[in-house]
Design an enzyme around this catalytic site. Structure first.
Site, PDB file in Angstrom:
ATOM      1  N   ASN A  59       0.924  -1.302   0.166  1.00 27.00           N
ATOM      2  CA  ASN A  59       0.114   0.072  -0.275  1.00 27.00           C
ATOM      3  C   ASN A  59       0.807   1.228   0.124  1.00 27.00           C
ATOM      4  O   ASN A  59       1.424   1.426   0.916  1.00 27.00           O
ATOM      5  CB  ASN A  59      -0.811  -0.263   1.286  1.00 27.00           C
ATOM      6  CG  ASN A  59      -1.610   1.469   1.380  1.00 27.00           C
ATOM      7  OD1 ASN A  59      -1.717   2.089   0.630  1.00 27.00           O
ATOM      8  ND2 ASN A  59      -2.246   1.468   2.489  1.00 27.00           N
ATOM      9  N   TRP A  60       1.024   1.864  -1.375  1.00 24.89           N
ATOM     10  CA  TRP A  60       1.913   3.072  -1.288  1.00 24.89           C
ATOM     11  C   TRP A  60       1.315   4.255  -0.774  1.00 24.89           C
ATOM     12  O   TRP A  60       2.227   5.146  -0.555  1.00 24.89           O
ATOM     13  CB  TRP A  60       2.306   3.238  -2.680  1.00 24.89           C
ATOM     14  CG  TRP A  60       3.216   2.189  -3.399  1.00 24.89           C
ATOM     15  CD1 TRP A  60       3.698   1.218  -2.589  1.00 24.89           C
ATOM     16  CD2 TRP A  60       3.457   2.103  -4.611  1.00 24.89           C
ATOM     17  NE1 TRP A  60       4.567   0.264  -3.602  1.00 24.89           N
ATOM     18  CE2 TRP A  60       4.326   1.030  -4.679  1.00 24.89           C
ATOM     19  CE3 TRP A  60       3.473   2.906  -5.716  1.00 24.89           C
ATOM     20  CZ2 TRP A  60       5.083   0.630  -6.070  1.00 24.89           C
ATOM     21  CZ3 TRP A  60       4.023   2.764  -6.921  1.00 24.89           C
ATOM     22  CH2 TRP A  60       4.960   1.367  -7.072  1.00 24.89           C
ATOM     23  N   LYS A  61      -0.025   4.142  -0.400  1.00 24.43           N
ATOM     24  CA  LYS A  61      -0.443   5.480   0.335  1.00 24.43           C
ATOM     25  C   LYS A  61      -0.181   6.676  -0.641  1.00 24.43           C
ATOM     26  O   LYS A  61      -0.055   6.537  -2.057  1.00 24.43           O
ATOM     27  CB  LYS A  61       0.319   5.799   1.876  1.00 24.43           C
ATOM     28  CG  LYS A  61      -0.070   4.312   2.703  1.00 24.43           C
ATOM     29  CD  LYS A  61       0.092   4.362   4.193  1.00 24.43           C
ATOM     30  CE  LYS A  61      -0.009   3.308   4.610  1.00 24.43           C
ATOM     31  NZ  LYS A  61       0.098   3.186   6.255  1.00 24.43           N
TER      32      LYS A  61
ATOM     33  N   HIS B  60      -9.300   1.489   4.685  1.00 19.18           N
ATOM     34  CA  HIS B  60      -8.056   1.419   5.574  1.00 19.18           C
ATOM     35  C   HIS B  60      -8.343   2.556   6.752  1.00 19.18           C
ATOM     36  O   HIS B  60      -9.098   3.372   6.677  1.00 19.18           O
ATOM     37  CB  HIS B  60      -6.827   2.095   4.584  1.00 19.18           C
ATOM     38  CG  HIS B  60      -5.666   2.145   5.289  1.00 19.18           C
ATOM     39  ND1 HIS B  60      -5.143   2.904   6.248  1.00 19.18           N
ATOM     40  CD2 HIS B  60      -4.525   1.219   5.176  1.00 19.18           C
ATOM     41  CE1 HIS B  60      -3.956   2.540   6.511  1.00 19.18           C
ATOM     42  NE2 HIS B  60      -3.749   1.424   5.831  1.00 19.18           N
TER      43      HIS B  60
ATOM     44  N   GLU C 234      -6.572   4.641   7.742  1.00 21.68           N
ATOM     45  CA  GLU C 234      -6.493   6.095   7.447  1.00 21.68           C
ATOM     46  C   GLU C 234      -7.719   6.966   6.776  1.00 21.68           C
ATOM     47  O   GLU C 234      -7.938   8.017   7.137  1.00 21.68           O
ATOM     48  CB  GLU C 234      -4.956   6.423   6.679  1.00 21.68           C
ATOM     49  CG  GLU C 234      -4.041   6.268   7.393  1.00 21.68           C
ATOM     50  CD  GLU C 234      -2.778   5.618   6.834  1.00 21.68           C
ATOM     51  OE1 GLU C 234      -2.745   5.612   5.539  1.00 21.68           O
ATOM     52  OE2 GLU C 234      -1.998   4.899   7.386  1.00 21.68           O
TER      53      GLU C 234
ATOM     54  N   GLU D  23      -5.246  -4.920  10.593  1.00 25.88           N
ATOM     55  CA  GLU D  23      -4.211  -3.743  10.767  1.00 25.88           C
ATOM     56  C   GLU D  23      -4.307  -3.081  12.173  1.00 25.88           C
ATOM     57  O   GLU D  23      -5.383  -2.095  11.938  1.00 25.88           O
ATOM     58  CB  GLU D  23      -4.245  -2.734   9.669  1.00 25.88           C
ATOM     59  CG  GLU D  23      -3.682  -3.486   8.227  1.00 25.88           C
ATOM     60  CD  GLU D  23      -3.258  -2.342   7.176  1.00 25.88           C
ATOM     61  OE1 GLU D  23      -2.269  -2.694   6.828  1.00 25.88           O
ATOM     62  OE2 GLU D  23      -3.926  -1.392   7.173  1.00 25.88           O
TER      63      GLU D  23
ATOM     64  N   GLY E 225       2.881   2.155  10.672  1.00 21.19           N
ATOM     65  CA  GLY E 225       3.925   3.222  10.552  1.00 21.19           C
ATOM     66  C   GLY E 225       4.645   3.244  11.820  1.00 21.19           C
ATOM     67  O   GLY E 225       5.351   4.434  12.143  1.00 21.19           O
TER      68      GLY E 225
ATOM     69  N   SER F  50       3.943  -2.369  10.260  1.00 22.83           N
ATOM     70  CA  SER F  50       5.224  -2.437  10.375  1.00 22.83           C
ATOM     71  C   SER F  50       5.671  -3.906   9.917  1.00 22.83           C
ATOM     72  O   SER F  50       6.645  -4.395  10.681  1.00 22.83           O
ATOM     73  CB  SER F  50       5.494  -2.094  11.847  1.00 22.83           C
ATOM     74  OG  SER F  50       5.364  -0.910  12.108  1.00 22.83           O
TER      75      SER F  50
ATOM     76  N   GLY G  47       2.915  -1.075   4.112  1.00 26.45           N
ATOM     77  CA  GLY G  47       3.122   0.253   3.879  1.00 26.45           C
ATOM     78  C   GLY G  47       4.455   0.781   3.621  1.00 26.45           C
ATOM     79  O   GLY G  47       5.059   0.176   2.524  1.00 26.45           O
ATOM     80  N   GLY G  48       5.075   1.204   4.508  1.00 19.96           N
ATOM     81  CA  GLY G  48       6.459   1.882   4.170  1.00 19.96           C
ATOM     82  C   GLY G  48       7.488   0.817   3.510  1.00 19.96           C
ATOM     83  O   GLY G  48       8.266   1.364   2.707  1.00 19.96           O
TER      84      GLY G  48
HETATM   85  P1  13P Z   1       3.041   0.295   7.691  1.00 16.71           P
HETATM   86  O1  13P Z   1       3.724  -1.017   6.978  1.00 16.71           O
HETATM   87  O2  13P Z   1       3.924   1.391   7.072  1.00 16.71           O
HETATM   88  O3  13P Z   1       3.181   0.154   9.226  1.00 16.71           O
HETATM   89  O4  13P Z   1       1.839   0.454   7.125  1.00 16.71           O
HETATM   90  C1  13P Z   1       0.787  -0.270   7.130  1.00 16.71           C
HETATM   91  C2  13P Z   1      -0.311  -0.248   6.466  1.00 16.71           C
HETATM   92  O5  13P Z   1      -1.098   0.882   6.659  1.00 16.71           O
HETATM   93  C3  13P Z   1      -0.678  -0.987   5.342  1.00 16.71           C
HETATM   94  O6  13P Z   1      -1.860  -0.541   4.658  1.00 16.71           O
END
Ligand code: 13P
Length: 260
Positions: free
Chosen positions: A11-13, A101, A103, A175, A181, A221, A242-243
């Protein structure tokens, strides 16, 4: 007993321009073709910003990856300034769409009801929804994790009540919000406990076939060095990252470390 295909989803956000997205794909493809081993990789997916979707499907496919979006509007079309419909996503070759998600729920007030409707609309348009659920740290500390997850999952399962085939194709990502993050991963036991509870909920509503087919991912994470342990758990079928999905080498390492 059926085996579920593992799914590694990035997920590149709100990261990467089109140029950066293309650079990622060519770097990943180079790493993959240079790899001496030939393991059975998980299904690989990157969920990119809307602006990077156009034209990305073909190069992704060449690198053995699928294309996904990070959100969509539930209406077919209309006066919804700034929004994007399911048909617009499928036209660009999206196989998957992330829905709900944390967010989106937190910053854009997405409700369980909206996520449930979007799930139906995604399926109706031939995309697989990747529905995210998760509790806050306060909810976990108050012992409300199970209740929170079951409410979020329940809203989606209820919407799918008359569509058992779609229920089988559903992907649910657990999640925990406190692990996103933060560098703080849920323990594999905690992640497995929630994943097992989600599968039990699917079993209760749709029976064995759907429960054995539905894929449950962990997110929060996830990195190359912890993905293997998480995926060793019986009910964790993949990861939503994500990251660590932003860097081609790190995504490639996670693909290798979750290969069978
Ligand atoms: P991180 O892997 O950066 O913690 O993010 C997780 C996430 O929200 C994937 O959708």
């Amino acid at each position: 007993m059926m085996t579920r295909t593992r799914l590694l989803a990035g997920n590149w956000k709100m990261h990467k321009t089109r140029a950066e997205a293309y650079a990622f794909v060519s770097e990943f493809t180079r790493l993959r073709s240079a790899s001496p081993s030939d393991p059975t990789y998980p299904e690989l997916l990157v969920c990119v910003p809307f602006t990077a979707l156009t034209g990305l499907r073909e190069p992704l496919e060449a690198g053995g990856m699928k294309l996904g979006a990070q959100n969509m509007h539930e209406a077919e079309r209309g006066a919804f300034t700034g929004e994007v419909s399911a048909e617009m996503l499928t036209e660009l070759g999206c196989d998957y769409v992330i829905l709900g998600h944390s967010e989106r729920r937190q910053y854009f007030a997405e409700s369980d009801a909206a996520v449930a409707i979007k799930t139906l609309v995604a399926f109706a348009n031939g995309m697989r929804p990747l529905v995210c659920v998760g509790e806050t740290l306060e909810e976990r500390e108050r012992g409300e994790t199970a209740q929170k997850i079951s409410t979020q999952v329940g809203a989606v399962l209820t919407a799918l009540a008359s569509r058992p085939t779609d229920a089988q194709a559903l992907v649910i990502a657990y999640e925990p919000i406190w692990a996103i993050g933060t560098g703080r991963t849920a323990s594999r036991e905690d992640a497995q406990e929630v994943a097992a509870a989600i599968r039990a909920q699917v079993r209760e509503q749709f029976g064995d076939e759907a429960a054995d087919a539905v894929r449950i991912l962990y997110g929060g994470s996830v990195k190359p060095d912890n993905i293997g342990a998480l995926l060793a758990e019986a009910d964790i079928d993949g990861a939503l990252v994500g990251g660590a999905s932003l860097d081609a080498e790190s995504f490639f390492k996670m693909a290798e470390n979750s290969a069978l």
